[in-house]
Motif scaffolding. Structure first.
Motif, PDB file in Angstrom:
ATOM      1  N   ARG A   1      10.549   1.213   5.386  1.00 12.46           N
ATOM      2  CA  ARG A   1      11.408   2.393   5.444  1.00 12.46           C
ATOM      3  C   ARG A   1      11.775   2.849   4.038  1.00 12.46           C
ATOM      4  NH1 ARG A   1      13.597   3.432  10.470  1.00 12.46           N
ATOM      5  NH2 ARG A   1      13.267   1.807  12.057  1.00 12.46           N
ATOM      6  N   CYS A   2      12.011   4.122   3.923  1.00 12.10           N
ATOM      7  CA  CYS A   2      12.489   4.673   2.656  1.00 12.10           C
ATOM      8  C   CYS A   2      13.912   4.181   2.411  1.00 12.10           C
ATOM      9  CB  CYS A   2      12.457   6.193   2.697  1.00 12.10           C
ATOM     10  SG  CYS A   2      13.238   6.973   1.250  1.00 12.10           S
ATOM     11  N   PRO A   3      14.200   3.549   1.272  1.00 17.62           N
ATOM     12  CA  PRO A   3      15.560   3.065   1.011  1.00 17.62           C
ATOM     13  C   PRO A   3      16.568   4.186   0.772  1.00 17.62           C
ATOM     14  CG  PRO A   3      14.145   2.700  -0.892  1.00 17.62           C
ATOM     15  CD  PRO A   3      13.257   3.189   0.206  1.00 17.62           C
ATOM     16  N   GLN A   4      16.075   5.422   0.610  1.00 14.46           N
ATOM     17  CA  GLN A   4      16.980   6.541   0.363  1.00 14.46           C
ATOM     18  C   GLN A   4      17.435   7.211   1.664  1.00 14.46           C
ATOM     19  OE1 GLN A   4      18.112   7.216  -2.500  1.00 14.46           O
ATOM     20  NE2 GLN A   4      19.097   9.219  -2.336  1.00 14.46           N
ATOM     21  N   CYS A   5      16.469   7.479   2.582  1.00  9.38           N
ATOM     22  CA  CYS A   5      16.809   8.205   3.815  1.00  9.38           C
ATOM     23  C   CYS A   5      16.466   7.415   5.076  1.00  9.38           C
ATOM     24  CB  CYS A   5      16.102   9.568   3.840  1.00  9.38           C
ATOM     25  SG  CYS A   5      14.300   9.442   3.983  1.00  9.38           S
ATOM     26  N   ASN A   6      15.913   6.199   4.920  1.00 15.49           N
ATOM     27  CA  ASN A   6      15.591   5.308   6.038  1.00 15.49           C
ATOM     28  C   ASN A   6      14.439   5.812   6.907  1.00 15.49           C
ATOM     29  OD1 ASN A   6      16.254   2.758   7.057  1.00 15.49           O
ATOM     30  ND2 ASN A   6      17.286   3.655   8.829  1.00 15.49           N
ATOM     31  N   SER A   7      13.646   6.736   6.411  1.00 17.46           N
ATOM     32  CA  SER A   7      12.523   7.275   7.177  1.00 17.46           C
ATOM     33  C   SER A   7      11.328   6.320   7.085  1.00 17.46           C
ATOM     34  CB  SER A   7      12.128   8.647   6.635  1.00 17.46           C
ATOM     35  OG  SER A   7      10.937   9.104   7.247  1.00 17.46           O
ATOM     36  N   THR A   8      10.545   6.278   8.163  1.00 15.11           N
ATOM     37  CA  THR A   8       9.322   5.463   8.161  1.00 15.11           C
ATOM     38  C   THR A   8       8.078   6.304   7.868  1.00 15.11           C
ATOM     39  OG1 THR A   8       9.102   5.766  10.557  1.00 15.11           O
ATOM     40  CG2 THR A   8      10.284   3.798   9.786  1.00 15.11           C
ATOM     41  N   LYS A   9       8.254   7.586   7.641  1.00 14.80           N
ATOM     42  CA  LYS A   9       7.127   8.475   7.347  1.00 14.80           C
ATOM     43  C   LYS A   9       6.877   8.446   5.847  1.00 14.80           C
ATOM     44  CE  LYS A   9       7.970  11.501  11.301  1.00 14.80           C
ATOM     45  NZ  LYS A   9       8.218  12.889  11.753  1.00 14.80           N
ATOM     46  N   LEU A  10       5.852   7.681   5.447  1.00 14.07           N
ATOM     47  CA  LEU A  10       5.604   7.443   4.030  1.00 14.07           C
ATOM     48  C   LEU A  10       4.148   7.709   3.684  1.00 14.07           C
ATOM     49  CD1 LEU A  10       7.403   3.983   3.780  1.00 14.07           C
ATOM     50  CD2 LEU A  10       8.413   6.207   3.298  1.00 14.07           C
ATOM     51  N   PHE A  11       3.934   8.100   2.426  1.00 10.64           N
ATOM     52  CA  PHE A  11       2.599   8.156   1.856  1.00 10.64           C
ATOM     53  C   PHE A  11       2.387   6.917   0.997  1.00 10.64           C
ATOM     54  CE2 PHE A  11       2.974  12.939   2.110  1.00 10.64           C
ATOM     55  CZ  PHE A  11       1.976  13.101   3.038  1.00 10.64           C
ATOM     56  N   LYS A  12       1.158   6.368   1.017  1.00  7.50           N
ATOM     57  CA  LYS A  12       0.823   5.360   0.031  1.00  7.50           C
ATOM     58  C   LYS A  12       0.504   6.081  -1.277  1.00  7.50           C
ATOM     59  CE  LYS A  12      -0.807   1.574   2.937  1.00  7.50           C
ATOM     60  NZ  LYS A  12      -1.923   0.642   3.232  1.00  7.50           N
ATOM     61  N   ASP A  13       1.225   5.732  -2.347  1.00 10.35           N
ATOM     62  CA  ASP A  13       1.157   6.483  -3.599  1.00 10.35           C
ATOM     63  C   ASP A  13       0.511   5.657  -4.704  1.00 10.35           C
ATOM     64  OD1 ASP A  13       1.593   8.716  -5.214  1.00 10.35           O
ATOM     65  OD2 ASP A  13       3.496   7.934  -5.945  1.00 10.35           O
ATOM     66  N   GLY A  14      -0.623   5.056  -4.383  1.00 12.94           N
ATOM     67  CA  GLY A  14      -1.337   4.288  -5.381  1.00 12.94           C
ATOM     68  C   GLY A  14      -0.777   2.899  -5.584  1.00 12.94           C
ATOM     69  N   LEU A  15      -1.329   2.212  -6.568  1.00 17.46           N
ATOM     70  CA  LEU A  15      -0.909   0.844  -6.869  1.00 17.46           C
ATOM     71  C   LEU A  15      -0.208   0.791  -8.219  1.00 17.46           C
ATOM     72  CD1 LEU A  15      -4.121  -1.131  -5.810  1.00 17.46           C
ATOM     73  CD2 LEU A  15      -2.005  -0.878  -4.507  1.00 17.46           C
ATOM     74  N   ARG A  16       0.729  -0.126  -8.331  1.00 20.69           N
ATOM     75  CA  ARG A  16       1.389  -0.379  -9.605  1.00 20.69           C
ATOM     76  C   ARG A  16       0.863  -1.697 -10.146  1.00 20.69           C
ATOM     77  NH1 ARG A  16       7.642  -2.134 -10.538  1.00 20.69           N
ATOM     78  NH2 ARG A  16       7.659  -2.023 -12.798  1.00 20.69           N
ATOM     79  N   TYR A  17       0.268  -1.676 -11.344  1.00 21.79           N
ATOM     80  CA  TYR A  17      -0.347  -2.863 -11.916  1.00 21.79           C
ATOM     81  C   TYR A  17       0.640  -3.570 -12.834  1.00 21.79           C
ATOM     82  CZ  TYR A  17      -4.618  -0.943 -10.041  1.00 21.79           C
ATOM     83  OH  TYR A  17      -5.568  -0.450  -9.184  1.00 21.79           O
ATOM     84  N   LEU A  18       0.816  -4.871 -12.612  1.00 27.66           N
ATOM     85  CA  LEU A  18       1.775  -5.660 -13.366  1.00 27.66           C
ATOM     86  C   LEU A  18       1.094  -6.370 -14.529  1.00 27.66           C
ATOM     87  CD1 LEU A  18       3.716  -7.209 -10.355  1.00 27.66           C
ATOM     88  CD2 LEU A  18       4.140  -5.058 -11.549  1.00 27.66           C
ATOM     89  N   SER A  19       1.904  -6.899 -15.425  1.00 25.28           N
ATOM     90  CA  SER A  19       1.378  -7.531 -16.639  1.00 25.28           C
ATOM     91  C   SER A  19       0.602  -8.802 -16.347  1.00 25.28           C
ATOM     92  CB  SER A  19       2.537  -7.858 -17.588  1.00 25.28           C
ATOM     93  OG  SER A  19       3.479  -8.718 -16.953  1.00 25.28           O
ATOM     94  N   ASP A  20       0.875  -9.448 -15.191  1.00 23.73           N
ATOM     95  CA  ASP A  20       0.161 -10.683 -14.856  1.00 23.73           C
ATOM     96  C   ASP A  20      -1.171 -10.440 -14.161  1.00 23.73           C
ATOM     97  OD1 ASP A  20       1.017  -9.747 -12.470  1.00 23.73           O
ATOM     98  OD2 ASP A  20       2.115 -11.561 -11.867  1.00 23.73           O
ATOM     99  N   GLY A  21      -1.560  -9.149 -14.045  1.00 24.60           N
ATOM    100  CA  GLY A  21      -2.842  -8.824 -13.440  1.00 24.60           C
ATOM    101  C   GLY A  21      -2.783  -8.495 -11.963  1.00 24.60           C
ATOM    102  N   THR A  22      -1.651  -8.744 -11.317  1.00 24.03           N
ATOM    103  CA  THR A  22      -1.502  -8.430  -9.903  1.00 24.03           C
ATOM    104  C   THR A  22      -1.075  -6.979  -9.733  1.00 24.03           C
ATOM    105  OG1 THR A  22       0.808  -9.171  -9.883  1.00 24.03           O
ATOM    106  CG2 THR A  22      -0.889 -10.803  -9.350  1.00 24.03           C
ATOM    107  N   SER A  23      -1.094  -6.516  -8.506  1.00 18.03           N
ATOM    108  CA  SER A  23      -0.697  -5.139  -8.226  1.00 18.03           C
ATOM    109  C   SER A  23       0.168  -5.097  -6.981  1.00 18.03           C
ATOM    110  CB  SER A  23      -1.932  -4.255  -8.030  1.00 18.03           C
ATOM    111  OG  SER A  23      -2.706  -4.718  -6.937  1.00 18.03           O
ATOM    112  N   ILE A  24       1.016  -4.086  -6.883  1.00 19.14           N
ATOM    113  CA  ILE A  24       1.857  -3.887  -5.714  1.00 19.14           C
ATOM    114  C   ILE A  24       1.725  -2.440  -5.248  1.00 19.14           C
ATOM    115  CG2 ILE A  24       3.535  -5.695  -6.264  1.00 19.14           C
ATOM    116  CD1 ILE A  24       5.316  -3.642  -7.483  1.00 19.14           C
ATOM    117  N   GLN A  25       1.930  -2.233  -3.957  1.00 15.52           N
ATOM    118  CA  GLN A  25       1.756  -0.913  -3.361  1.00 15.52           C
ATOM    119  C   GLN A  25       2.957  -0.021  -3.654  1.00 15.52           C
ATOM    120  OE1 GLN A  25      -1.006   0.290  -1.462  1.00 15.52           O
ATOM    121  NE2 GLN A  25       0.079   2.161  -1.941  1.00 15.52           N
TER     122      GLN A  25
END
Length: 421
Positions: free
Chosen positions: A18-42
């Motif tokens: 859910r969106c932490p701002q409005c609690n909606s479950t209607k979301l777009f996947k907006d790419g990946l965020r790459y971390l310094s340890d080589g892993t990524s998060i959605q």
């Protein structure tokens, strides 16, 4: 402690993102965020309010780390898409809304239940809260994960079928009127017994018969057809079950450190259902299949929960049954491999104690069933012909064993060996 409890609860009571701002479950996947340890998060982008956030990997719960806040414009408008999907105006420093929920969960064990008359029906939310408490109680009592899932599923099923968990007679009626096997009824009754004991409900468990059915034993070529028609990961998993007779849960929780590659040995020190630890010598074929798998996690098959690979197996089995025009394949389950291995091993050795130790059974009564199955499949007087040798010479014994002869018995200082023609 509260976070640990929250993380564990999410395994049994998963919530939609859910969106932490409005609690909606209607979301777009907006790419990946790459971390310094080589892993990524959605990363996610709310379709309703335009809020951007990403799922943190710190605790694998429903806690979210807020990244950016974009203009609250309609996302499918022409002016919103080119600029606001990637740009941002301010960083958000608001704490996750999940914190308050987790603090509430941390108080589950200490809160006092309101006194009520037996049979008083609670709200659905209150019953779900009680089921959560039962699951957490079993977790602290060191129950197996699959046992906890079974209890949670049974209580949820009773609710969905219209049972009032505060009224034992209602529960008995639902159990009695379902088209369930006797074993299933017993498991559901045991699950409700835990609930009743926890909340001081007096009831008498319904009588159920302990029924034991004759398992389906497929032909070896049918098992090999399933393995050959599966992908690399599933084929390795099935070959492991075929050679070792492991339970599905035991196989999925195997770690790379449980394998001695040089000597081709697998050790199982954490068996299920009170079984004994076991050790197996595996074939070169299986060892090569295991080495071909990627080593991304400590677990050989990635996910220690057998449900994921079971879903893959069901799809593959259905496809192969249609392709090969063999509906018998649909009767094969993961546990069928264990039954097949036990029956085959007893047929080859006629040694019930060896089969018992191979399967890890705590009681030999669980192994006796394979005598009847073997006799039915192969006949009490097998038509197989053997070459039989008897000797007391050590060098001859070594030669016989080296060419595939099996030891049978000893009489008058003579050791007897046999081998199928």
């Amino acid at each position: 402690m509260a976070w640990a409890e929250d993380v564990w609860r999410n395994q049994f009571f998963p919530q939609p993102i859910r969106c932490p701002q409005c609690n909606s479950t209607k979301l777009f996947k907006d790419g990946l965020r790459y971390l310094s340890d080589g892993t990524s998060i959605q990363r996610y982008l709310c379709r309703k309010c335009g809020y951007r956030f990403s799922e943190t990997r710190l605790n694998k719960s429903n806690k979210f780390q807020h990244l950016q806040k974009v203009d609250k414009q309609i996302l499918n408008s022409p002016e919103a898409l080119p600029f606001n999907c990637q740009g941002s105006h301010e960083a958000s420093s608001k704490a996750p809304s999940a914190i308050k929920a987790v603090q509430t969960l941390a108080e589950v064990e200490t809160r006092q239940e309101k006194p009520m008359r037996e049979g008083t029906k609670l709200s659905e939310a209150e019953y779900k809260g009680r089921i959560t408490e039962i699951a957490w109680m079993l977790k602290k009592a060191n129950y197996a994960e699959e046992t906890i899932r079974m209890v949670v599923s049974a209580l949820r099923t009773l609710m969905s079928r219209g049972a009032n968990l505060s009224d034992p007679e209602s529960v008995k009626l639902i159990i009695a009127t379902q088209n369930w096997s006797e074993n299933r009824k017993r498991n559901v009754a045991n699950a409700y017994n835990l609930y009743a004991k926890k909340y001081g409900i007096t009831w008498e468990k319904p009588k159920t018969k302990i029924s034991r059915i004759i398992p389906f034993i497929p032909k070896e070529e049918e098992i090999d057809a399933l393995i050959a028609g599966s992908g690399k990961k599933l084929a390795t998993y099935l070959q492991l079950l075929k050679e070792t007779g492991m339970r599905a849960g035991e196989a999925t929780r195997l770690k790379w450190t449980d394998i001695d590659e040089e000597r081709r040995i697998i050790i199982l020190n954490n068996p299920e259902k009170g079984s004994h630890p076991r050790i197996w010598k595996i074939t070169t074929k299986l060892m090569n299949m295991l080495n071909a798998l990627p080593r991304k996690t400590q677990y050989i098959f990635g996910n220690p929960n057998p449900r994921a690979i079971r879903a893959l197996f069901c799809n593959t089995r259905k496809s192969l049954a249609e392709k090969l025009q063999n509906p018998r394949l649909l009767k094969i389950s993961f546990h069928t491999f264990r039954h097949w291995k036990a029956t085959t091993l007893y047929h080859q050795t006629k040694n019930l104690l060896l089969v018992k130790e191979f399967l890890g059974h705590a009681e030999i009564d669980n192994t006796l069933r394979y005598i009847q199955i073997e006799q039915a499949l192969y006949g009490q007087n097998s038509d197989d012909e053997f070459i039989v040798y008897g000797t007391s010479d050590k060098e001859e014994i070594k030669k016989l064993l080296s060419v595939g002869f099996d030891y049978v018995c000893q009489k008058d200082d003579i050791l007897y060996f046999r081998k199928r023609k």
